[in-house]
Design a protein around this motif. Sequence first.
Motif, mmCIF file in Angstrom:
data_model
loop_
_atom_site.group_PDB
_atom_site.id
_atom_site.type_symbol
_atom_site.label_atom_id
_atom_site.label_comp_id
_atom_site.label_asym_id
_atom_site.label_seq_id
_atom_site.Cartn_x
_atom_site.Cartn_y
_atom_site.Cartn_z
ATOM 1 N N GLU A 136 0.819 -1.207 0.000
ATOM 2 C CA GLU A 136 0.000 0.000 0.000
ATOM 3 C C GLU A 136 0.853 1.257 0.000
ATOM 4 O O GLU A 136 0.440 2.306 -0.508
ATOM 5 C CB GLU A 136 -0.949 -0.006 1.197
ATOM 6 C CG GLU A 136 -2.060 -1.049 1.086
ATOM 7 C CD GLU A 136 -3.035 -0.970 2.247
ATOM 8 O OE1 GLU A 136 -2.844 -0.079 3.110
ATOM 9 O OE2 GLU A 136 -3.970 -1.785 2.295
ATOM 10 N N GLU A 137 2.057 1.167 0.596
ATOM 11 C CA GLU A 137 2.978 2.301 0.577
ATOM 12 C C GLU A 137 3.834 2.294 -0.690
ATOM 13 O O GLU A 137 4.192 3.356 -1.215
ATOM 14 C CB GLU A 137 3.889 2.252 1.809
ATOM 15 C CG GLU A 137 3.144 2.403 3.126
ATOM 16 C CD GLU A 137 4.008 2.034 4.318
ATOM 17 O OE1 GLU A 137 4.653 2.929 4.878
ATOM 18 O OE2 GLU A 137 4.033 0.829 4.680
ATOM 19 N N LEU A 146 -2.064 -5.074 -9.943
ATOM 20 C CA LEU A 146 -2.835 -6.319 -10.058
ATOM 21 C C LEU A 146 -2.959 -6.988 -8.702
ATOM 22 O O LEU A 146 -4.033 -7.444 -8.307
ATOM 23 C CB LEU A 146 -2.151 -7.263 -11.052
ATOM 24 C CG LEU A 146 -2.827 -8.601 -11.301
ATOM 25 C CD1 LEU A 146 -4.219 -8.426 -11.889
ATOM 26 C CD2 LEU A 146 -1.973 -9.468 -12.222
ATOM 27 N N GLN A 147 -1.857 -7.025 -7.971
ATOM 28 C CA GLN A 147 -1.855 -7.635 -6.641
ATOM 29 C C GLN A 147 -2.808 -6.911 -5.696
ATOM 30 O O GLN A 147 -3.471 -7.536 -4.863
ATOM 31 C CB GLN A 147 -0.428 -7.591 -6.075
ATOM 32 C CG GLN A 147 -0.267 -8.226 -4.705
ATOM 33 C CD GLN A 147 1.171 -8.152 -4.240
ATOM 34 O OE1 GLN A 147 2.103 -8.338 -5.013
ATOM 35 N NE2 GLN A 147 1.358 -7.876 -2.958
ATOM 36 N N GLU A 148 -2.892 -5.593 -5.824
ATOM 37 C CA GLU A 148 -3.748 -4.786 -4.947
ATOM 38 C C GLU A 148 -5.167 -4.610 -5.489
ATOM 39 O O GLU A 148 -5.930 -3.778 -5.003
ATOM 40 C CB GLU A 148 -3.102 -3.410 -4.745
ATOM 41 C CG GLU A 148 -1.858 -3.449 -3.875
ATOM 42 C CD GLU A 148 -2.156 -3.946 -2.474
ATOM 43 O OE1 GLU A 148 -2.882 -3.237 -1.738
ATOM 44 O OE2 GLU A 148 -1.680 -5.040 -2.122
ATOM 45 N N ALA A 179 4.022 -10.725 -18.415
ATOM 46 C CA ALA A 179 3.332 -9.428 -18.412
ATOM 47 C C ALA A 179 2.042 -9.506 -19.227
ATOM 48 O O ALA A 179 1.012 -8.929 -18.846
ATOM 49 C CB ALA A 179 4.253 -8.347 -18.958
ATOM 50 N N LEU A 180 2.075 -10.206 -20.345
ATOM 51 C CA LEU A 180 0.861 -10.419 -21.129
ATOM 52 C C LEU A 180 -0.198 -11.156 -20.313
ATOM 53 O O LEU A 180 -1.390 -10.823 -20.352
ATOM 54 C CB LEU A 180 1.198 -11.206 -22.394
ATOM 55 C CG LEU A 180 2.030 -10.469 -23.448
ATOM 56 C CD1 LEU A 180 2.670 -11.460 -24.416
ATOM 57 C CD2 LEU A 180 1.163 -9.455 -24.203
ATOM 58 N N PHE A 181 0.248 -12.144 -19.562
ATOM 59 C CA PHE A 181 -0.673 -12.902 -18.703
ATOM 60 C C PHE A 181 -1.269 -12.007 -17.623
ATOM 61 O O PHE A 181 -2.455 -12.119 -17.297
ATOM 62 C CB PHE A 181 0.061 -14.079 -18.076
ATOM 63 C CG PHE A 181 -0.732 -14.796 -17.025
ATOM 64 C CD1 PHE A 181 -1.809 -15.591 -17.360
ATOM 65 C CD2 PHE A 181 -0.406 -14.662 -15.675
ATOM 66 C CE1 PHE A 181 -2.552 -16.247 -16.394
ATOM 67 C CE2 PHE A 181 -1.141 -15.318 -14.706
ATOM 68 C CZ PHE A 181 -2.214 -16.106 -15.064
ATOM 69 N N TYR A 182 -0.451 -11.109 -17.052
ATOM 70 C CA TYR A 182 -0.973 -10.195 -16.033
ATOM 71 C C TYR A 182 -2.107 -9.339 -16.591
ATOM 72 O O TYR A 182 -3.120 -9.122 -15.923
ATOM 73 C CB TYR A 182 0.143 -9.284 -15.515
ATOM 74 C CG TYR A 182 1.184 -9.958 -14.651
ATOM 75 C CD1 TYR A 182 0.863 -11.041 -13.838
ATOM 76 C CD2 TYR A 182 2.499 -9.502 -14.648
ATOM 77 C CE1 TYR A 182 1.816 -11.660 -13.053
ATOM 78 C CE2 TYR A 182 3.469 -10.113 -13.862
ATOM 79 C CZ TYR A 182 3.123 -11.189 -13.071
ATOM 80 O OH TYR A 182 4.083 -11.794 -12.299
ATOM 81 N N VAL A 183 -1.936 -8.837 -17.801
ATOM 82 C CA VAL A 183 -3.000 -8.023 -18.409
ATOM 83 C C VAL A 183 -4.255 -8.878 -18.625
ATOM 84 O O VAL A 183 -5.377 -8.449 -18.313
ATOM 85 C CB VAL A 183 -2.534 -7.405 -19.737
ATOM 86 C CG1 VAL A 183 -3.693 -6.657 -20.406
ATOM 87 C CG2 VAL A 183 -1.363 -6.453 -19.515
#
Length: 426
Positions: free
Chosen positions: A103-104, A135-137, A161-165
């Motif tokens: 968060e920080e 993505l994690q948040e 990175a493609l998978f993250y999108v």
Amino acid sequence: MKTFVTALAFGLVVATAPVAAQDLGLDLPSKETVEAQKKARKNQVASQRVGRAIMDAFELYEQEQLQEAIVLLEEELPDAEGYDRAYLSRFLGTLYAQAERTEEALPMLKNAADQDVLGWSDQAAVLKLVGQLSLQEEKYAQSVTYLQKWFEFTGEMDPQALFYVANAYYQQKEFAKIVPYAEAALKYADEPKKDYYTLLMASYFERKMYDQAIATIEEGLDVLPETIPWWPQLAQMYMLKENLPKALQTMEIAYLAGYLKEENQFKLLVQLYDNEGIPYKAATTMLKHIQSGDVEGTAKNYSTAANSFHRAKEFAEAAKWYGKAAELTDDREDKGEFLRKQGNLLVQNEQYVAATTPLKGALDLARGDDKGRIYMSLAEAFFYGGDYRQALTYVNEAAKFDNQRRSARSWKGYIQSTAKRKGVDL
């Protein structure tokens, strides 16, 4: 993780081959354009004070003194401006991420990225990290935005990175947008990845595009056959298409290969045997895996086996396992039904004396009109067992129920005439 943070902190970005990606909605630079942008980008250097603070913090980090490194940089941040602030924010944000203080970390890294003053490698690294942490948040739109900025900044097609999108689009339920990114992730990955296929299949499944979902999971199984959950998923998709033979074939292949491990997978195979008119195989498969411990030995599972034996006209086996189901249940209604079925099957199997015990047990548990049909079954069992007096007693009881009265009257006359013919005084 240490290597990951070090790479982010000092700009060790791994390069992949640039490609055109119109299907992704991106304007990717060519390799030559990227090289030109690297040369044209202003190379700034942190001030001596900030540079020294960064090096001291990195030494503390290397000595596994993460908190001390964070404190050192936090003390420097308020007085930093311009490039110094962006450079310091990037490094401090990276350490926050390492300390799981996301968060920080996220706003600090985002601020560093938005200033767009870092060197090429540092700017690339911070854009990608903002996308990953967003993505994690669960900041999915922000994740897409910054990862797309990273693609258009570097010209790289990094499969992860493609998978993250694609994953961010899935979380936002924008299922159609998943497809080009998941397909690109599969295309550029060094080896097949289960998660990429799963996400692509989910995109089609959520839109009820079952043919495309089936084709995707079939392709996945060609290269990753040991991915056990896909086999029953594929079978279930065939079932949605009402292609039961193909569903059974799929589950049998997995079964023979030893891929099935979970109770619901064995039970699906049993269901498919039953649906395809192979009840004996359904029953024996269920019992085999109850006995091996793969399937829990519950009343419901034993009754499933009994039902299948019944359909296979294996009456003795069906009666046996209905009896086992009755032993295991505490539900009054279920127990009564299992005992009634056991008794009736024993009658069908000409085990008339044996049939009377479960039928009497069922009678004790029955309520209302259910009693009438059990009285009739008892009358039949005693009649064929040669005990005409008992048969007459039970048929008289059955006649008290509206749903059995007509049948009971017919049986009563038949019992009396048979007894008279055989010289039995009723």
